[in-house]
Design a protein around this motif. Structure first.
Motif, PDB file in Angstrom:
ATOM      1  N   LEU A  34      11.464   1.092 -16.892  1.00 36.16           N
ATOM      2  CA  LEU A  34      10.351   1.115 -15.947  1.00 36.16           C
ATOM      3  C   LEU A  34       8.974   1.154 -16.596  1.00 36.16           C
ATOM      4  CD1 LEU A  34      11.572   3.729 -13.324  1.00 36.16           C
ATOM      5  CD2 LEU A  34      11.341   1.271 -13.016  1.00 36.16           C
ATOM      6  N   LEU A  35       8.797   2.021 -17.562  1.00 32.61           N
ATOM      7  CA  LEU A  35       7.426   2.318 -17.984  1.00 32.61           C
ATOM      8  C   LEU A  35       6.857   1.274 -18.931  1.00 32.61           C
ATOM      9  CD1 LEU A  35       7.754   6.197 -18.373  1.00 32.61           C
ATOM     10  CD2 LEU A  35       6.845   4.901 -16.447  1.00 32.61           C
ATOM     11  N   ALA A  36       7.706   0.602 -19.667  1.00 32.58           N
ATOM     12  CA  ALA A  36       7.216  -0.451 -20.565  1.00 32.58           C
ATOM     13  C   ALA A  36       7.741  -1.798 -20.090  1.00 32.58           C
ATOM     14  CB  ALA A  36       7.686  -0.187 -21.994  1.00 32.58           C
ATOM     15  N   ASP A  37       6.965  -2.848 -20.337  1.00 33.46           N
ATOM     16  CA  ASP A  37       7.413  -4.192 -19.985  1.00 33.46           C
ATOM     17  C   ASP A  37       8.499  -4.615 -20.960  1.00 33.46           C
ATOM     18  OD1 ASP A  37       6.170  -6.921 -18.454  1.00 33.46           O
ATOM     19  OD2 ASP A  37       7.385  -7.272 -20.238  1.00 33.46           O
ATOM     20  N   PRO A  38       9.639  -5.097 -20.440  1.00 36.30           N
ATOM     21  CA  PRO A  38      10.774  -5.371 -21.329  1.00 36.30           C
ATOM     22  C   PRO A  38      10.539  -6.547 -22.279  1.00 36.30           C
ATOM     23  CG  PRO A  38      11.236  -6.124 -19.097  1.00 36.30           C
ATOM     24  CD  PRO A  38       9.950  -5.355 -19.041  1.00 36.30           C
ATOM     25  N   VAL A  39       9.599  -7.431 -21.953  1.00 36.97           N
ATOM     26  CA  VAL A  39       9.384  -8.605 -22.789  1.00 36.97           C
ATOM     27  C   VAL A  39       8.099  -8.487 -23.600  1.00 36.97           C
ATOM     28  CG1 VAL A  39       9.119 -11.126 -22.802  1.00 36.97           C
ATOM     29  CG2 VAL A  39      10.580 -10.028 -21.082  1.00 36.97           C
ATOM     30  N   ALA A  40       7.043  -7.993 -22.970  1.00 35.04           N
ATOM     31  CA  ALA A  40       5.722  -8.071 -23.582  1.00 35.04           C
ATOM     32  C   ALA A  40       5.364  -6.839 -24.405  1.00 35.04           C
ATOM     33  CB  ALA A  40       4.668  -8.294 -22.492  1.00 35.04           C
TER      34      ALA A  40
ATOM     35  N   THR B 207       3.282 -11.110 -17.159  1.00 39.08           N
ATOM     36  CA  THR B 207       2.455 -10.171 -17.920  1.00 39.08           C
ATOM     37  C   THR B 207       0.992 -10.594 -17.898  1.00 39.08           C
ATOM     38  OG1 THR B 207       2.301  -9.011 -20.035  1.00 39.08           O
ATOM     39  CG2 THR B 207       2.830 -11.341 -20.125  1.00 39.08           C
TER      40      THR B 207
ATOM     41  N   ASN C  36      15.554 -11.709 -20.876  1.00 45.65           N
ATOM     42  CA  ASN C  36      14.556 -11.083 -20.031  1.00 45.65           C
ATOM     43  C   ASN C  36      13.392 -12.031 -19.769  1.00 45.65           C
ATOM     44  OD1 ASN C  36      15.376  -8.474 -19.343  1.00 45.65           O
ATOM     45  ND2 ASN C  36      15.078  -7.828 -21.474  1.00 45.65           N
TER      46      ASN C  36
ATOM     47  N   LEU D  88       1.914   1.787 -13.608  1.00 45.54           N
ATOM     48  CA  LEU D  88       3.102   1.557 -14.442  1.00 45.54           C
ATOM     49  C   LEU D  88       3.384   0.072 -14.637  1.00 45.54           C
ATOM     50  CD1 LEU D  88       5.577   4.193 -12.906  1.00 45.54           C
ATOM     51  CD2 LEU D  88       3.616   4.547 -14.405  1.00 45.54           C
TER      52      LEU D  88
ATOM     53  N   ARG E 132      10.612  -7.895 -11.330  1.00 42.58           N
ATOM     54  CA  ARG E 132      10.896  -6.547 -11.836  1.00 42.58           C
ATOM     55  C   ARG E 132      12.198  -5.986 -11.278  1.00 42.58           C
ATOM     56  NH1 ARG E 132       8.545  -3.862 -15.900  1.00 42.58           N
ATOM     57  NH2 ARG E 132       6.500  -4.694 -16.371  1.00 42.58           N
TER      58      ARG E 132
ATOM     59  N   LEU F 221       6.438 -15.087 -18.955  1.00 39.93           N
ATOM     60  CA  LEU F 221       6.743 -14.966 -20.374  1.00 39.93           C
ATOM     61  C   LEU F 221       8.233 -14.694 -20.549  1.00 39.93           C
ATOM     62  CD1 LEU F 221       5.521 -14.674 -23.300  1.00 39.93           C
ATOM     63  CD2 LEU F 221       5.425 -12.225 -22.853  1.00 39.93           C
TER      64      LEU F 221
ATOM     65  N   THR G 242       9.386 -11.962 -17.737  1.00 38.67           N
ATOM     66  CA  THR G 242       8.416 -11.057 -17.137  1.00 38.67           C
ATOM     67  C   THR G 242       7.179 -11.824 -16.716  1.00 38.67           C
ATOM     68  OG1 THR G 242       7.351  -8.902 -17.443  1.00 38.67           O
ATOM     69  CG2 THR G 242       7.155 -10.459 -19.258  1.00 38.67           C
TER      70      THR G 242
ATOM     71  N   VAL H  99       6.153  -2.713 -10.485  1.00 42.09           N
ATOM     72  CA  VAL H  99       7.198  -1.863 -11.079  1.00 42.09           C
ATOM     73  C   VAL H  99       7.705  -0.810 -10.089  1.00 42.09           C
ATOM     74  CG1 VAL H  99       7.645  -0.113 -12.833  1.00 42.09           C
ATOM     75  CG2 VAL H  99       6.432  -2.209 -13.444  1.00 42.09           C
TER      76      VAL H  99
END
Lengths: 256, 952
Positions: B60-66, A120, A116, A64, A104, A162, A118, A68
């Motif tokens: 959770l399941l998707a990246d919030p930025v990318a 990545t 936000n 996931l 996260r 990012l 992240t 996460v």
């Protein structure tokens, strides 16, 4: 103050807990490693420690997305306990996968009013294992006490910091960007290979507004001995690995 | 309700997966132009609402930025996209670890869900007539995945079949020879007629027919993969009777050497040697060739996963500290149109196997520190994948036992249909049909499951909770339980085995090769403690039955007997294989040397061959620093990109005693002279270890024989020659073999023609370093330092890279002088110990010229050297030979000028010559016997050539 106690919190798939414990020990802390399950069962266990470390690895298989599931588990059961831990002066260190977990979980950058952020996929689209030169920015977090550049290995596929440009600027101005990938002249860089993942602003590590929570993609626990450095056969071993300073700074700050 | 959550890169983020597929399509000869967009996603089935799922998707399941996501009922057509819509997802029953994690997490968060599957979705624009080829070659792996073009045509996830018990017996007592062979073939048993007749006779004697489960158990145990019947069988070699090739050559050499630092050799899952007062070290190398030919990623992934379980199952369980990997493939630029039917392109194979090793090793937290890449057209249909693992075991824990009454406990992954018939599949030849037939024999790995098992094993070991441990490898439970209970007996209730899904028959449960499982012998009084430990680490543990003092293997399914075999029949009953072997012709002839003044283009061509070129593309994908033990990395030098000879790790934290890890392999010599080849690759593995500072008196080696079909007498003859060489070298060098494995029948039958691999022997070495602070690397250190060549050069161009780049054959294969190596390596060790060596590099493919170029490009300095003083045989006194001969047992040493006399004293009794010196100007200059320059090039140019081929 007595010897600080350091908790190394491992989850299924964590794999750098042993050498992280060794680093804390060499730095003068009293380390203990616990499975996250033991702390989820009894969050008050956190009260026994002054340092919490989330080490590197592939917690829950990176399923996931990196960090996460671990972050979701922490937030589900430990959100309040972690806030309490920080509020009573505890230090939190997230290394590599641990940094991903802290981001996260919202503990990093941990500033309200910013967008936000992240970690990545690396720009080159694959896992990258190499040594990086890093510039620390002292004064904001007890983990970094001077600005002498440090060499540490990175090993990750999802380490690119990012965010939107405004958020990056806010974090820089607030002094939360405390560790950057630098080129040979010592300047933060976006260029591979000095910046191994394409992180914006060369961000390799961040702290929260209090400075007590620090996360970084490179592995300080893998450079705690002079023979860890890739070029020791060329220049002769130094006296200690650069990474050990990060652990020692934290221990000394707690003892002060 | 079935939902499709589709997750794509954010609009301002690059679509790397899509771009990679478009580029790989071109690489594979599918001329575009292609535009591919890729999305990952989940098929989610259950009562959860759109709102609930949208919340977890966002959080959770998707990246919030990318990333961006969309959530639709499955089967909805996407609105505005052009091109062809393709979905790819795992076949029903195939392990889908990420989906399992998602299901567990979302269920814990309170969502009501039945099932989740991962799914990949592509939108493809390109030549319509090539799209189905692109899907089958790049997007879908037929062994484990299915694809659908257009909107999903279902609204429920398929479930596996259910299973109703019915005992199957096979009436073999009345079958004639032809029918016996037919049964062996149709049942994928791969048993010979003699073996089928032995089984028939046994069951006739006891007056009943075997069950399918009994026949399968015999087939697994008697397979080439599990019993090594060729190497242990009788061989008639040119009239000489060999009763057991392995015992009479490799085992015997180790036994005759009688070294006090060997702890457990050729007994356990890995060979064990003493390291220091506290720990022993074990090492095992395995192949996973056939699965990797069919599914490169999955094959190599589980290949490494499988060999990691060997140290875990050695003694009472070792902690893995590093891995090795060696790949043999056809040229990655092989013409696409010349590929035989259903053979994967070499580039795809190489990319797949590297990714497979990367993902298992990195995820388990075990650094992959040494390896090699060998490229030869002979591996086109039979790529070879070798993976090795070294483990640390506290002293006194190297032996194990099983007592009557011990519980048979399985821990780790669940049992599924993955990997049925792996042991028998890997013991046979591949055909175009293999890709289609063998889906079930490809296994799926989940490194995190195995990491959890490791966490449990080490704790349980230290608490003394079990008496014996082994891994479930080829043959699954049937091999693991069969071997552990070989001297006793075992009783197993198969219905207790936890399954991934319904539908497995009792026989499938018994022989499944599902990954990440270990079997323990647990004294009954410790079972509850072990179970509690496993629960605390989220590892499944199951009591399958008990070891019993009956000499029988008794299997039941819900109480009904499904197999009852004598252990004696299983382990001692196989009729000996008797094979004929003939001595292979040794191909050797003098090659005429060209009249040439400038060998610079030759050097540059060799630097660009796949075997010599930089492997940085591979190494950097592996986490080679994990566990913080690394002292000498695989890549060394000024810019950390030079090709080190061996890696060095410290197995014990706080101690500077080290372990050097290296290998030797060369199929080009194998084609010409298997005896000479085996000597050379042993010498190379030893030489690489010595070059970094290992004690030549403390090097242990492992063999992995990969050969063609040994039913052909000359193929078996070449194997016999290689085994004899192993014996001779081990005795001469006092370098013991401690473990090994063979993989025979590496052939591909196509239109009646059999394509065999060249005889390939991988030697893996681990050498002990008394004090790692003395280690040296191969990069040049300082201008003004002196360069020496150590060892004698002969006219050894057979199988050389110099002939390879000239497209020529012939020449004499390098021969090892058994007397020359040991004193030379002792001298190198003494010089390194004395601190006199600044850099040291072995000479191998490409000879002296390549070794000098590599030292220069790693160090960022130049060399100015002459061939005049190179110690050589008379017939080697030619510039071309001195530059490119691949004579073994040679190294280059760099020293400070002030240490030259001391070094010369250490080298007094061995052939040594002064080459020249290190220069500040980064240029490689070599003067020939006639004193004029025969080779000259800037280091940067050589480095660029060397880095180009694998800059992927």
């Amino acid at each position: 103050m007595a010897t600080p106690r350091a908790l190394i919190l491992r989850a299924p798939g964590t794999n750098s807990d042993e050498e992280t414990a060794l680093a804390w020990q060499l730095a003068g802390a009293d380390p203990e490693t616990l499975h996250v399950g033991r702390v989820l069962e009894l969050p008050s266990r956190l009260d026994d420690y002054q340092i919490l470390t989330i080490p590197g690895g592939f917690s829950y298989g990176d399923d996931l997305g990196a960090g996460v599931v671990f972050a979701a588990r922490l937030n589900q059961a430990l959100g309040d306990a972690l806030t309490r831990f920080r509020d009573r002066g505890g230090l939190i260190l997230g290394i590599c996968n641990g940094f991903q977990v802290l981001v996260r979980a919202g503990l990093l950058p941990g500033r309200s009013g910013v967008g936000n952020a992240t970690l990545t996929n690396n720009d080159r689209g694959r896992y990258e294992s190499r040594w990086s030169r890093l510039a620390p920015k002292p004064g904001r977090t007890p983990f970094l006490a001077d600005d002498t550049p440090i060499d540490l290995p990175v090993a990750h596929g999802e380490g690119k910091f990012l965010t939107d440009p405004q958020t990056l600027q806010t974090l820089q101005e607030a002094g939360q960007v405390v560790l950057t990938y630098v080129d040979e002249s010592g300047h933060p860089t976006d260029a591979f290979p000095a910046n191994p993942n394409g992180s914006m602003g060369g961000v390799a590590g961040l702290c929260d507004p209090t400075g007590q929570i620090f996360g970084l993609m490179p592995h300080p626990e893998r450079n705690i001995d002079p023979l860890h450095h890739p070029k020791w056969t060329r220049r002769g071993p130094g006296t200690e690995g650069d990474g050990l300073r990060i652990f020692r700074n934290a221990v000394e700050a707690l003892k002060a | 309700m079935l939902w499709h959550l589709s997750i794509s890169p954010h609009l301002h983020q690059p679509d790397r997966v899509g771009a990679r597929i478009a580029a790989e399509a071109i690489d594979l000869g599918l001329n575009g132009p292609w535009t591919v967009s890729a999305a990952r996603g989940f098929l989610i089935q259950g009562q959860a609402t759109h709102e609930q799922l949208a919340e977890v998707a966002a959080r959770l399941l998707a990246d919030p930025v990318a990333e961006i996501w969309s959530l639709q009922p499955a089967g909805s057509s996407p609105a505005t996209l052009s091109g062809t819509l393709v979905h790819v997802f795992p076949k029903t029953g195939v392990t889908d670890a990420e989906a399992e994690t998602a299901l567990t997490l979302l269920t814990d968060l309170g969502l009501k869900l039945d099932a989740i599957r991962t799914i990949k979705t592509y939108q493809i624009d390109g030549p319509a007539h090539l799209i189905s080829t692109l899907i089958s070659r790049l997007l879908r792996n037929d062994a484990v995945e299915q694809s659908i073009i257009g909107p999903l045509p279902f609204d429920r996830l398929a479930t596996g079949k259910s299973y109703t018990f019915s005992l199957i017996t096979l009436p073999i007592r009345t079958l004639d020879d032809a029918s016996l062979l037919h049964l062996s073939k149709s049942g994928h048993l791969h048993l010979s007629l003699a073996e089928m007749k032995t089984i028939q006779a046994h069951f006739s004697e006891i007056g009943r027919d075997p069950t399918d489960c009994e026949l399968e158990t015999l087939a697994q145990t008697w397979s080439e993969h599990c019993s090594h019947k060729t190497l242990r069988g009788k061989i008639d070699y040119e009239g000489e009777q060999i009763d057991n090739l392995l015992k009479q050559t490799i085992f015997k050499a180790t036994k005759d050497l009688n070294l006090d630092w060997l702890v457990s050799v050729f007994e356990d899952n890995a060979g064990v040697v003493r390291f220091d007062d506290e720990v022993d070290i074990c090492f095992k190398v395995e192949t996973h060739n056939h699965p990797s030919a069919i599914d490169p990623y999955g094959g190599a992934n589980t290949g490494l996963g499988g060999v990691i379980r060997d140290p875990m199952g050695t003694g009472l369980g070792a902690k893995p500290i590093c891995n090795t990997d060696v790949f043999c493939v056809a040229p990655p630029d092989y013409p696409f149109e010349a590929l035989p039917e259903n053979v994967l392109h070499p580039k795809r194979i190489l990319q797949g196997v590297v990714a497979g090793v990367r993902d298992y090793g990195n995820r388990m937290g075990i650094p992959t520190i040494n390896g090699a890449l060998v490229v030869d057209p002979g591996y086109l249909a039979n790529p070879l994948v070798f993976c090795g693992t070294i483990g640390v075991l506290p002293r006194g824990m190297s032996s194990k036992s099983v007592a009557p009454g011990d519980r048979i406990v399985a821990i780790g992954g669940r049992t599924g249909l993955d990997g049925i018939h792996g042991a028998t599949f890997s013991s046979t030849e591949l055909t175009a049909q293999s890709q289609i037939d063998s889906g079930a024999s490809v296994q799926i790995g989940n490194a995190i499951t195995q990491k959890k098992v490791l966490d449990v094993v080490l704790q349980a070991r230290d608490r003394g909770l079990y008496r014996s441990i082994t891994d479930c490898g080829a043959g699954g439970f049937s091999s693991a339980v069969g071997e552990m209970g070989a001297n006793l007996g075992a009783s197993v209730e198969l219905s207790r085995a936890p399954l991934k899904y319904d539908g497995l028959s009792y026989t499938e449960i018994w022989i499944s090769e599902a990954q990440e499982r270990m079997v323990l012998a647990v004294p009954p009084q410790h079972w509850s403690a072990l179970k509690a430990l496993c629960e605390s680490e989220q590892v499944e543990a199951t009591d399958l039955g008990e070891f019993v003092d009956t000499g029988r293997l008794h299997l039941t399914y819900h109480g009904e007997t499904v197999a009852d075999l004598s252990m004696h029949l299983l382990h001692e009953g196989r009729p000996p294989v008797v094979r004929k072997a003939t001595r292979p012709p040794i191909l050797a002839s003098a090659v005429p040397l060209p009249e040439c003044q400038d060998y610079t283009p030759d050097l540059k061509a060799i630097l660009q061959t796949w075997d010599v070129a930089s492997k940085e593309w591979i190494v950097r994908q592996y986490d080679h620093e994990n566990q913080a033990r690394s002292v000498i990395k695989a890549l060394v030098g000024n810019e950390s990109d030079g090709p080190g000879d061996a890696s060095v790790v410290r197995p014990v934290y706080g101690s500077n005693r080290g372990l050097a890890v290296s290998c030797g392999i060369n199929p080009r010599y194998g084609r010409l002279d298997p005896y000479a080849m085996a000597c050379c690759v042993i010498d190379e593995a030893v030489r690489n270890c010595v070059a970094v500072g290992a004690d030549p008196g403390r090097i242990a080696i492992l063999d992995n024989f990969c050969w063609g079909n040994c039913e052909r007498p000359e193929t078996l003859g070449s194997l016999v020659e290689a085994a004899l060489a192993c014996r001779d070298m081990a005795l001469a060098y006092k370098t013991p073999f401690i473990s090994g494995k063979d993989s025979l029948n590496n052939e591909y039958t196509h239109e009646g023609q059999s394509l065999a691999i060249p005889p390939t022997l991988l030697i893996s070495a681990m050498g002990q370093v008394p004090d790692v602070t003395k280690c040296v690397t191969m990069d040049l250190k300082e201008p003004g330092n002196l360069l020496w060549i150590v060892g004698q050069t002969g006219n050894h161009l057979g199988g050389s890279h110099w002939l390879l780049v000239h497209g020529r054959s012939g020449g004499f294969v390098p021969e090892v002088d058994l007397e020359a190596g040991p004193p030379l390596y002792r001298a190198i060790f003494a010089a390194i110990q004395a601190g006199l060596v600044r850099s040291c590099h072995d000479l191998s493919e490409g000879g002296l010229a390549v070794a000098l170029a590599e030292m220069a490009l790693a160090g960022g300095f130049g060399v100015d050297v002459s061939l005049r003083d190179v110690p050589c045989a008379d017939e080697a006194a030619e510039d071309a030979v001195l530059l490119f001969s691949e004579s073994p047992t040679r190294l280059i040493v760099e020293c400070k000028p002030e240490n030259a006399n001391e070094l010369a004293a250490i080298f007094a009794e061995i052939p040594v010559g002064r080459l020249g010196e290190v220069t500040a100007e980064p240029r490689v200059t070599i003067r020939g016997l006639g004193k004029s320059e025969v080779l000259s090039a800037p280091v940067a140019e050589l480095k660029a050539d060397w880095q180009r081929p694998l800059k992927w």
